[in-house]
Design a protein around this motif. Structure first.
Motif, PDB file in Angstrom:
ATOM      1  N   VAL A 125      -2.959  23.471 -10.135  1.00  0.00           N
ATOM      2  CA  VAL A 125      -1.641  23.088  -9.628  1.00  0.00           C
ATOM      3  C   VAL A 125      -1.680  22.979  -8.107  1.00  0.00           C
ATOM      4  CG1 VAL A 125       0.782  23.770  -9.463  1.00  0.00           C
ATOM      5  CG2 VAL A 125      -0.456  24.087 -11.610  1.00  0.00           C
ATOM      6  N   ALA A 126      -2.381  23.900  -7.455  1.00  0.00           N
ATOM      7  CA  ALA A 126      -2.497  23.845  -5.992  1.00  0.00           C
ATOM      8  C   ALA A 126      -3.250  22.592  -5.548  1.00  0.00           C
ATOM      9  CB  ALA A 126      -3.196  25.106  -5.482  1.00  0.00           C
ATOM     10  N   ALA A 127      -4.325  22.245  -6.247  1.00  0.00           N
ATOM     11  CA  ALA A 127      -5.091  21.048  -5.888  1.00  0.00           C
ATOM     12  C   ALA A 127      -4.261  19.780  -6.109  1.00  0.00           C
ATOM     13  CB  ALA A 127      -6.378  20.995  -6.704  1.00  0.00           C
ATOM     14  N   LEU A 128      -3.517  19.723  -7.202  1.00  0.00           N
ATOM     15  CA  LEU A 128      -2.675  18.558  -7.471  1.00  0.00           C
ATOM     16  C   LEU A 128      -1.558  18.433  -6.448  1.00  0.00           C
ATOM     17  CD1 LEU A 128      -2.466  18.830 -11.358  1.00  0.00           C
ATOM     18  CD2 LEU A 128      -3.635  17.049 -10.041  1.00  0.00           C
ATOM     19  N   SER A 129      -0.977  19.559  -6.042  1.00  0.00           N
ATOM     20  CA  SER A 129       0.069  19.535  -5.020  1.00  0.00           C
ATOM     21  C   SER A 129      -0.483  19.070  -3.681  1.00  0.00           C
ATOM     22  CB  SER A 129       0.700  20.918  -4.878  1.00  0.00           C
ATOM     23  OG  SER A 129       1.324  21.298  -6.087  1.00  0.00           O
ATOM     24  N   ALA A 130      -1.689  19.531  -3.333  1.00  0.00           N
ATOM     25  CA  ALA A 130      -2.315  19.095  -2.079  1.00  0.00           C
ATOM     26  C   ALA A 130      -2.617  17.599  -2.116  1.00  0.00           C
ATOM     27  CB  ALA A 130      -3.596  19.889  -1.832  1.00  0.00           C
ATOM     28  N   ALA A 131      -3.082  17.118  -3.247  1.00  0.00           N
ATOM     29  CA  ALA A 131      -3.353  15.688  -3.377  1.00  0.00           C
ATOM     30  C   ALA A 131      -2.069  14.881  -3.260  1.00  0.00           C
ATOM     31  CB  ALA A 131      -4.045  15.406  -4.710  1.00  0.00           C
ATOM     32  N   ALA A 132      -0.995  15.373  -3.869  1.00  0.00           N
ATOM     33  CA  ALA A 132       0.295  14.681  -3.789  1.00  0.00           C
ATOM     34  C   ALA A 132       0.784  14.624  -2.351  1.00  0.00           C
ATOM     35  CB  ALA A 132       1.318  15.371  -4.687  1.00  0.00           C
ATOM     36  N   GLU A 133       0.622  15.724  -1.613  1.00  0.00           N
ATOM     37  CA  GLU A 133       1.034  15.741  -0.206  1.00  0.00           C
ATOM     38  C   GLU A 133       0.225  14.734   0.616  1.00  0.00           C
ATOM     39  OE1 GLU A 133       0.894  19.699   1.351  1.00  0.00           O
ATOM     40  OE2 GLU A 133       2.227  20.465  -0.205  1.00  0.00           O
ATOM     41  N   ALA A 134      -1.059  14.645   0.335  1.00  0.00           N
ATOM     42  CA  ALA A 134      -1.905  13.696   1.076  1.00  0.00           C
ATOM     43  C   ALA A 134      -1.470  12.258   0.813  1.00  0.00           C
ATOM     44  CB  ALA A 134      -3.370  13.890   0.679  1.00  0.00           C
ATOM     45  N   MET A 179       0.826  -1.187   0.000  1.00  0.00           N
ATOM     46  CA  MET A 179       0.000   0.000   0.000  1.00  0.00           C
ATOM     47  C   MET A 179       0.873   1.254   0.000  1.00  0.00           C
ATOM     48  SD  MET A 179      -3.175   0.629  -0.025  1.00  0.00           S
ATOM     49  CE  MET A 179      -4.344   1.887   0.293  1.00  0.00           C
ATOM     50  N   ALA A 180       2.022   1.182   0.689  1.00  0.00           N
ATOM     51  CA  ALA A 180       2.909   2.347   0.737  1.00  0.00           C
ATOM     52  C   ALA A 180       3.461   2.672  -0.643  1.00  0.00           C
ATOM     53  CB  ALA A 180       4.042   2.097   1.724  1.00  0.00           C
ATOM     54  N   THR A 181       3.854   1.648  -1.382  1.00  0.00           N
ATOM     55  CA  THR A 181       4.400   1.908  -2.721  1.00  0.00           C
ATOM     56  C   THR A 181       3.333   2.434  -3.665  1.00  0.00           C
ATOM     57  OG1 THR A 181       4.446  -0.514  -2.721  1.00  0.00           O
ATOM     58  CG2 THR A 181       6.477   0.598  -3.221  1.00  0.00           C
ATOM     59  N   THR A 182       2.130   1.931  -3.544  1.00  0.00           N
ATOM     60  CA  THR A 182       1.045   2.418  -4.397  1.00  0.00           C
ATOM     61  C   THR A 182       0.724   3.869  -4.076  1.00  0.00           C
ATOM     62  OG1 THR A 182       0.135   0.185  -4.476  1.00  0.00           O
ATOM     63  CG2 THR A 182      -1.316   1.975  -5.127  1.00  0.00           C
ATOM     64  N   SER A 183       0.671   4.210  -2.800  1.00  0.00           N
ATOM     65  CA  SER A 183       0.394   5.598  -2.412  1.00  0.00           C
ATOM     66  C   SER A 183       1.486   6.538  -2.913  1.00  0.00           C
ATOM     67  CB  SER A 183       0.275   5.699  -0.891  1.00  0.00           C
ATOM     68  OG  SER A 183      -0.817   4.948  -0.441  1.00  0.00           O
ATOM     69  N   GLN A 184       2.732   6.097  -2.815  1.00  0.00           N
ATOM     70  CA  GLN A 184       3.833   6.935  -3.303  1.00  0.00           C
ATOM     71  C   GLN A 184       3.767   7.095  -4.821  1.00  0.00           C
ATOM     72  OE1 GLN A 184       6.019   8.705  -1.342  1.00  0.00           O
ATOM     73  NE2 GLN A 184       6.440   9.655  -3.321  1.00  0.00           N
ATOM     74  N   ALA A 185       3.375   6.032  -5.516  1.00  0.00           N
ATOM     75  CA  ALA A 185       3.251   6.120  -6.978  1.00  0.00           C
ATOM     76  C   ALA A 185       2.152   7.105  -7.377  1.00  0.00           C
ATOM     77  CB  ALA A 185       2.962   4.735  -7.554  1.00  0.00           C
ATOM     78  N   VAL A 186       1.049   7.115  -6.643  1.00  0.00           N
ATOM     79  CA  VAL A 186      -0.035   8.067  -6.933  1.00  0.00           C
ATOM     80  C   VAL A 186       0.444   9.492  -6.665  1.00  0.00           C
ATOM     81  CG1 VAL A 186      -2.347   8.813  -6.236  1.00  0.00           C
ATOM     82  CG2 VAL A 186      -1.866   6.387  -6.547  1.00  0.00           C
ATOM     83  N   ALA A 187       1.172   9.669  -5.565  1.00  0.00           N
ATOM     84  CA  ALA A 187       1.711  11.004  -5.256  1.00  0.00           C
ATOM     85  C   ALA A 187       2.655  11.474  -6.358  1.00  0.00           C
ATOM     86  CB  ALA A 187       2.435  10.978  -3.912  1.00  0.00           C
ATOM     87  N   ASP A 188       3.495  10.570  -6.844  1.00  0.00           N
ATOM     88  CA  ASP A 188       4.413  10.927  -7.940  1.00  0.00           C
ATOM     89  C   ASP A 188       3.638  11.296  -9.200  1.00  0.00           C
ATOM     90  OD1 ASP A 188       6.515  10.420  -6.226  1.00  0.00           O
ATOM     91  OD2 ASP A 188       6.915   8.414  -7.032  1.00  0.00           O
ATOM     92  N   ALA A 189       2.550  10.576  -9.457  1.00  0.00           N
ATOM     93  CA  ALA A 189       1.736  10.894 -10.639  1.00  0.00           C
ATOM     94  C   ALA A 189       1.110  12.279 -10.519  1.00  0.00           C
ATOM     95  CB  ALA A 189       0.649   9.827 -10.815  1.00  0.00           C
ATOM     96  N   TRP A 190       0.576  12.602  -9.311  1.00  0.00           N
ATOM     97  CA  TRP A 190       0.002  13.935  -9.116  1.00  0.00           C
ATOM     98  C   TRP A 190       1.066  15.007  -9.310  1.00  0.00           C
ATOM     99  CZ3 TRP A 190      -4.658  13.675 -10.082  1.00  0.00           C
ATOM    100  CH2 TRP A 190      -5.576  12.869  -9.437  1.00  0.00           C
TER     101      TRP A 190
END
Length: 95
Positions: A26-35, A1-12
């Motif tokens: 850009v702000a929404a994508l950055s916030a999603a990546a941080e989450a 799950m950790a690797t999948t979450s990191q991959a989604v963050a990288d995609a955002w």
């Protein structure tokens, strides 16, 4: 799950690098990546649990009154092949 979450963050983060996006996207994508990065950190700190082992399947047991199967032995035939093979120990191993 950790690797999948990191991959989604990288995609955002990759999507946020598109130059033609409005600032609020850009702000929404950055916030999603941080989450998702936070979620990846949380999952990486959890102790891994061993995978559950499946219950062993019960093996069929013969009934007590069942006779064991008879061994396979070549059956004699009437004819030349039988007479020729009568004294052959390879053909008749159980005799």
């Amino acid at each position: 799950m950790a690797t999948t979450s990191q991959a989604v963050a990288d995609a955002w983060r990759t999507i946020a690098t598109v130059a033609t996006l409005p600032w609020w996207t850009v702000a929404a994508l950055s916030a999603a990546a941080e989450a998702y990065e936070s979620q990846a950190r949380d999952w990486s700190l959890r102790t891994p649990r061993p995978a559950p082992t499946p219950y062993p399947r019960a093996q069929p047991q013969p009934a007590p009154d069942d006779d064991p199967p008879a061994p396979l032995v070549p059956q004699p035939t009437n004819g030349v092949a039988h007479r020729a093979a009568q004294d052959d120990p390879v053909f008749w191993p159980n005799t």
